[in-house]
Design a protein around this motif. Structure first.
Motif, PDB file in Angstrom:
ATOM      1  N   UNK A   1       0.850  -1.147   0.229  1.00 48.54           N
ATOM      2  CA  UNK A   1      -0.150   0.029   0.143  1.00 48.54           C
ATOM      3  C   UNK A   1       0.910   1.122  -0.069  1.00 48.54           C
ATOM      4  N   UNK A   2       1.822   1.342   0.858  1.00 46.54           N
ATOM      5  CA  UNK A   2       2.866   2.336   0.817  1.00 46.54           C
ATOM      6  C   UNK A   2       3.192   2.711  -0.491  1.00 46.54           C
ATOM      7  N   UNK A   3       3.912   1.552  -1.011  1.00 43.65           N
ATOM      8  CA  UNK A   3       4.598   1.688  -2.634  1.00 43.65           C
ATOM      9  C   UNK A   3       3.527   2.220  -3.386  1.00 43.65           C
ATOM     10  N   UNK A   4       2.343   1.860  -3.325  1.00 51.69           N
ATOM     11  CA  UNK A   4       1.444   2.372  -4.245  1.00 51.69           C
ATOM     12  C   UNK A   4       1.036   3.744  -4.242  1.00 51.69           C
ATOM     13  N   UNK A   5       1.142   4.366  -2.893  1.00 56.64           N
ATOM     14  CA  UNK A   5       0.589   5.656  -2.440  1.00 56.64           C
ATOM     15  C   UNK A   5       1.902   6.603  -2.897  1.00 56.64           C
ATOM     16  N   UNK A   6       3.188   5.984  -2.673  1.00 57.92           N
ATOM     17  CA  UNK A   6       4.215   6.699  -2.994  1.00 57.92           C
ATOM     18  C   UNK A   6       4.435   6.884  -4.661  1.00 57.92           C
ATOM     19  N   UNK A   7       4.076   6.094  -5.481  1.00 58.00           N
ATOM     20  CA  UNK A   7       4.261   6.153  -6.808  1.00 58.00           C
ATOM     21  C   UNK A   7       2.976   6.964  -7.465  1.00 58.00           C
ATOM     22  N   UNK A   8       2.071   7.620  -6.654  1.00 60.52           N
ATOM     23  CA  UNK A   8       1.045   8.245  -7.329  1.00 60.52           C
ATOM     24  C   UNK A   8      -0.246   7.507  -7.338  1.00 60.52           C
ATOM     25  N   UNK A   9      -0.462   6.503  -6.797  1.00 56.16           N
ATOM     26  CA  UNK A   9      -1.906   5.991  -7.083  1.00 56.16           C
ATOM     27  C   UNK A   9      -2.840   6.322  -5.542  1.00 56.16           C
ATOM     28  N   UNK A  10      -4.157   6.483  -6.116  1.00 57.26           N
ATOM     29  CA  UNK A  10      -4.900   6.812  -4.931  1.00 57.26           C
ATOM     30  C   UNK A  10      -5.240   5.925  -4.022  1.00 57.26           C
ATOM     31  N   UNK A  11      -5.361   4.541  -4.423  1.00 55.72           N
ATOM     32  CA  UNK A  11      -5.782   3.402  -3.408  1.00 55.72           C
ATOM     33  C   UNK A  11      -4.895   2.080  -3.952  1.00 55.72           C
ATOM     34  N   UNK A  12      -4.962   1.266  -2.881  1.00 54.48           N
ATOM     35  CA  UNK A  12      -4.290  -0.200  -3.196  1.00 54.48           C
ATOM     36  C   UNK A  12      -5.093  -0.678  -4.357  1.00 54.48           C
ATOM     37  N   UNK A  13      -6.359  -0.718  -4.477  1.00 59.22           N
ATOM     38  CA  UNK A  13      -6.931  -1.466  -5.713  1.00 59.22           C
ATOM     39  C   UNK A  13      -6.655  -0.852  -6.818  1.00 59.22           C
ATOM     40  N   UNK A  14      -6.494   0.250  -7.009  1.00 57.38           N
ATOM     41  CA  UNK A  14      -6.163   1.030  -8.501  1.00 57.38           C
ATOM     42  C   UNK A  14      -4.835   0.490  -8.702  1.00 57.38           C
ATOM     43  N   UNK A  15      -3.738   0.636  -7.729  1.00 59.38           N
ATOM     44  CA  UNK A  15      -2.226   0.146  -7.673  1.00 59.38           C
ATOM     45  C   UNK A  15      -2.297  -1.152  -8.286  1.00 59.38           C
TER      46      UNK A  15
END
Length: 146
Positions: A83-97
């Motif tokens: 989840x942290x990785x997804x947020x750090x690279x610009x995604x709004x949620x874990x699902x989208x990432x």
């Protein structure tokens, strides 16, 4: 207006490169088509068509692939969660990432992390081996190199 001595094509390509450089540099920021088109001094429709012609994919797919490339690198560090990785690279949620990661890489982020680290090799080789192809063309998952 093109610079003196530059053809209209050269000028268009320079402006497209300016927008692509912004995506490479600020991939984790909220970048949308209107702001990228404005940066390239083009209308949104023309920018999208010209970008696809010049680089072989839409601006959106280029940005998503760039984010996934960075995420692949960050996922090799077990200290941060998926989840942290997804947020750090610009995604709004874990699902989208997770959805985009699976579409580009072919496996879920957690499965990618579980595959293990790549054996010691020059960084240029590792980046080439692990670079996602593009949307819908994900290679079959490979066994980790040990």
């Amino acid at each position: 207006m093109p610079r003196a001595g530059w053809s209209p094509t050269d000028d268009r390509n320079r402006r497209l490169l300016r927008a692509r450089d912004a995506m490479d540099r600020d991939f984790a920021e909220r970048l949308d088509l209107p702001s990228l088109a404005k940066l390239a001094h083009m209308s949104e429709g023309y920018f999208s068509r010209a970008f696809r012609t010049a680089f072989g994919e839409t601006p959106h797919h280029y940005l998503q692939r760039r984010r996934i490339e960075r995420a692949m690198s960050l996922l090799r560090d077990p200290a941060s969660s998926v989840t942290e990785v997804g947020l750090r690279v610009g995604f709004d949620s874990l699902g989208a990432f997770s959805r985009v990661f699976r579409a580009v890489v072919g496996v879920a982020p957690s499965q990618y992390r579980d595959r293990g680290l790549v054996a010691a090799a020059p960084v240029c080789f590792v980046k080439t081996w692990l670079r996602p192809v593009s949307f819908g063309e994900a290679p079959a998952p490979r066994a980790p190199v040990r």
